[in-house]
Design an enzyme around this catalytic site. Structure first.
Site, PDB file in Angstrom:
ATOM      1  N   HIS A 233       5.268  -2.493   2.263  1.00 60.34           N
ATOM      2  CA  HIS A 233       5.065  -1.228   1.987  1.00 60.34           C
ATOM      3  C   HIS A 233       4.896  -0.579   3.207  1.00 60.34           C
ATOM      4  O   HIS A 233       3.421  -0.155   3.589  1.00 60.34           O
ATOM      5  CB  HIS A 233       3.914  -0.919   0.935  1.00 60.34           C
ATOM      6  CG  HIS A 233       3.558   0.399   0.438  1.00 60.34           C
ATOM      7  ND1 HIS A 233       4.456   1.085  -0.511  1.00 60.34           N
ATOM      8  CD2 HIS A 233       2.819   1.422   0.916  1.00 60.34           C
ATOM      9  CE1 HIS A 233       3.759   2.061  -0.513  1.00 60.34           C
ATOM     10  NE2 HIS A 233       2.963   2.466   0.138  1.00 60.34           N
ATOM     11  N   HIS A 234       5.953  -0.103   3.916  1.00 58.16           N
ATOM     12  CA  HIS A 234       5.488   0.439   5.222  1.00 58.16           C
ATOM     13  C   HIS A 234       6.953   1.310   5.518  1.00 58.16           C
ATOM     14  O   HIS A 234       7.915   0.718   5.700  1.00 58.16           O
ATOM     15  CB  HIS A 234       5.551  -0.652   6.330  1.00 58.16           C
ATOM     16  CG  HIS A 234       5.114  -0.316   7.895  1.00 58.16           C
ATOM     17  ND1 HIS A 234       6.402   0.350   8.711  1.00 58.16           N
ATOM     18  CD2 HIS A 234       4.211  -0.021   8.570  1.00 58.16           C
ATOM     19  CE1 HIS A 234       5.882   0.569   9.858  1.00 58.16           C
ATOM     20  NE2 HIS A 234       4.414   0.445   9.619  1.00 58.16           N
TER      21      HIS A 234
END
Length: 438
Positions: A233-234
């Site tokens: 999640h980036h």
């Protein structure tokens, strides 16, 4: 100034130049005596080079200055508030500086330091009690212990649990060294003494879990090992690189077009540590699962210090470990070697990587490695598993048995696939049911 900014080379030059100037004036003192006098000289604010270096934690400068100062002078040296170098280093938490000062001071000087700190003894004792309560709780020897998952990792909360694991591991590592330097050793816990090598061994178990020694056989450091999170999640990792596609991507478009893609991130965020598994060692590698797949610098930063300590010249553990009798060492080796099978082209090996007790039952964490020992590439690998008491991690269930994850469909010569499971009692039965050589 050289002492304050940590420039040891400039300090050495200043000491040598001052000594030579005095010697050229035919003063009857030796060069080393002059260096000692310059090293102990205070500035207008009453601050000596040693105190300036200690206040800033300049270890290299402290070592250089101690070469020219005697124990009596170091013990007597204090600033306007009456704070000595040893007390200043201890309050700042500069462990390596404290160690160097203790090496230089004699027993009488250290005792005098302790008397000077008497007015703070009660407060320092409370700090120590709280620190040791924390250490005991983490290693499982406290009156109240930090919960752990079945796989052995400390557990505090679902959302980014690994931030607490890496931070606690850093504190435990520092305290293990402090306990050794401060006299001896063991931290007194309700469940028995926690010796420095035991504390460090527990830290290593937490690091090993993060790096893949866990029931899922998953590394929670991106880019490390064969099996690690692919949908971190980036935003920068999950959107295609400008070198690949230079067209403009708006903030909204980045969310609408890339966030929900069911594909691996186009950019590997090497070294990032994600939030990690839940209280049952489960982990969903999905970009929208931000509680588990979001990476944070405060996950990685403490881990860097721990890894540096464990990878140091002392190896992280053995400098404090008492020698084991030959029989005990042999028994430990026998427990670790659980099972091994050879096939014409593949080798299956199982090992016990962790053991703990929960509710009067003893559980083992088994790690299984399947290695291609042929000179050709293995495809279509299928494995059979029986006598399994619970779940396994690191493989996908297929119509006939189990298969490697989708990103590891081929095993080149010498390469391995790893998976794991947790159960009480003996290991499961694992065998190869089919494969192709290409």
């Amino acid at each position: 100034m050289a002492a304050r900014v940590g420039d040891a080379a400039a300090l050495r030059r200043a000491l040598d130049e001052a000594a030579l100037v005095v010697a050229a004036g035919e003063v009857g003192e030796g060069l080393e005596a002059v260096r000692c006098a310059v090293a102990a000289e205070a500035n207008e604010a009453g601050e000596t080079p040693l105190l300036a270096a200690v206040e800033k934690g300049r270890l290299e400068v402290v070592v250089e200055l101690l070469r020219h100062l005697d124990a009596q002078g170091v013990a007597a040296e204090a600033n306007e508030a009456g704070k000595t170098p040893l007390l200043a280093a201890a309050e700042k938490g500069y462990l390596e500086v404290v160690v160097e000062l203790l090496r230089h001071l004699d027993a009488q000087s250290v005792a005098a330091e302790a008397n000077k700190a008497g007015e703070h003894a009660a407060a320092l004792q409370r700090y120590r009690q709280n620190a040791e309560f924390f250490v005991c709780s983490c290693v499982g020897k406290g009156a109240v212990n930090v919960p752990r998952t079945p796989g052995g990792i400390m557990y505090h909360q679902r959302w980014n649990n690994l931030q607490f694991v890496t931070s606690a591991s850093f504190l435990l590592t520092a305290y293990a060294d402090y306990a050794t330097v401060a006299g001896g050793g063991a931290v007194r816990c309700p469940g028995g003494a926690a010796r420095p090598y035991e504390i460090l061994a527990f830290v290593r178990s937490q690091v090993n879990y993060i790096l893949g020694d866990n029931p899922r056989a998953t590394s929670y450091m991106v880019g490390y090992g064969l099996n690690y999170p692919r949908q971190v999640h980036h935003r920068g990792a999950s959107i295609v690189s400008v070198r690949t596609d230079p067209s403009f991507v708006s903030c909204q478009e980045g969310y609408a077009s890339w966030y929900s893609k069911q594909a691996v991130n186009p950019n590997t965020l090497d070294g990032a540590v994600v939030g990690g598994p839940d209280e049952y060692d489960d982990f969903a590698d999905e970009r929208n699962n931000y509680e588990q797949t979001e990476a944070a610098t405060y996950n990685s930063a403490p881990l860097l210090g721990v890894l540096a300590r464990l990878a140091g010249p002392c190896g992280g553990l053995d400098e404090y470990r008492p020698s084991l009798p030959a029989e005990a060492a042999a028994n430990r080796t026998a427990r670790l070697a659980a099972a091994r099978r050879r096939h014409p082209h593949l080798e299956v090996e199982q090992n016990v990587t962790g053991t703990w007790a929960v509710r009067r039952r003893t559980y083992h964490r088994y790690s299984v490695t399947v290695t291609n020992r042929s000179r050709k590439t293995v495809r279509g690998l299928h494995l059979g598993v029986s006598e399994l008491a619970g779940r396994l991690w690191g493989l996908d269930k297929a119509r006939y048995g189990y298969v490697p994850r989708r990103w590891l469909r081929a095993l080149r010569p010498g390469r391995s696939v790893r998976f794991g499971y947790v159960q009480p009692g003996p290991p499961a039965n694992v065998w190869v049911t089919g494969y192709k050589l290409v």
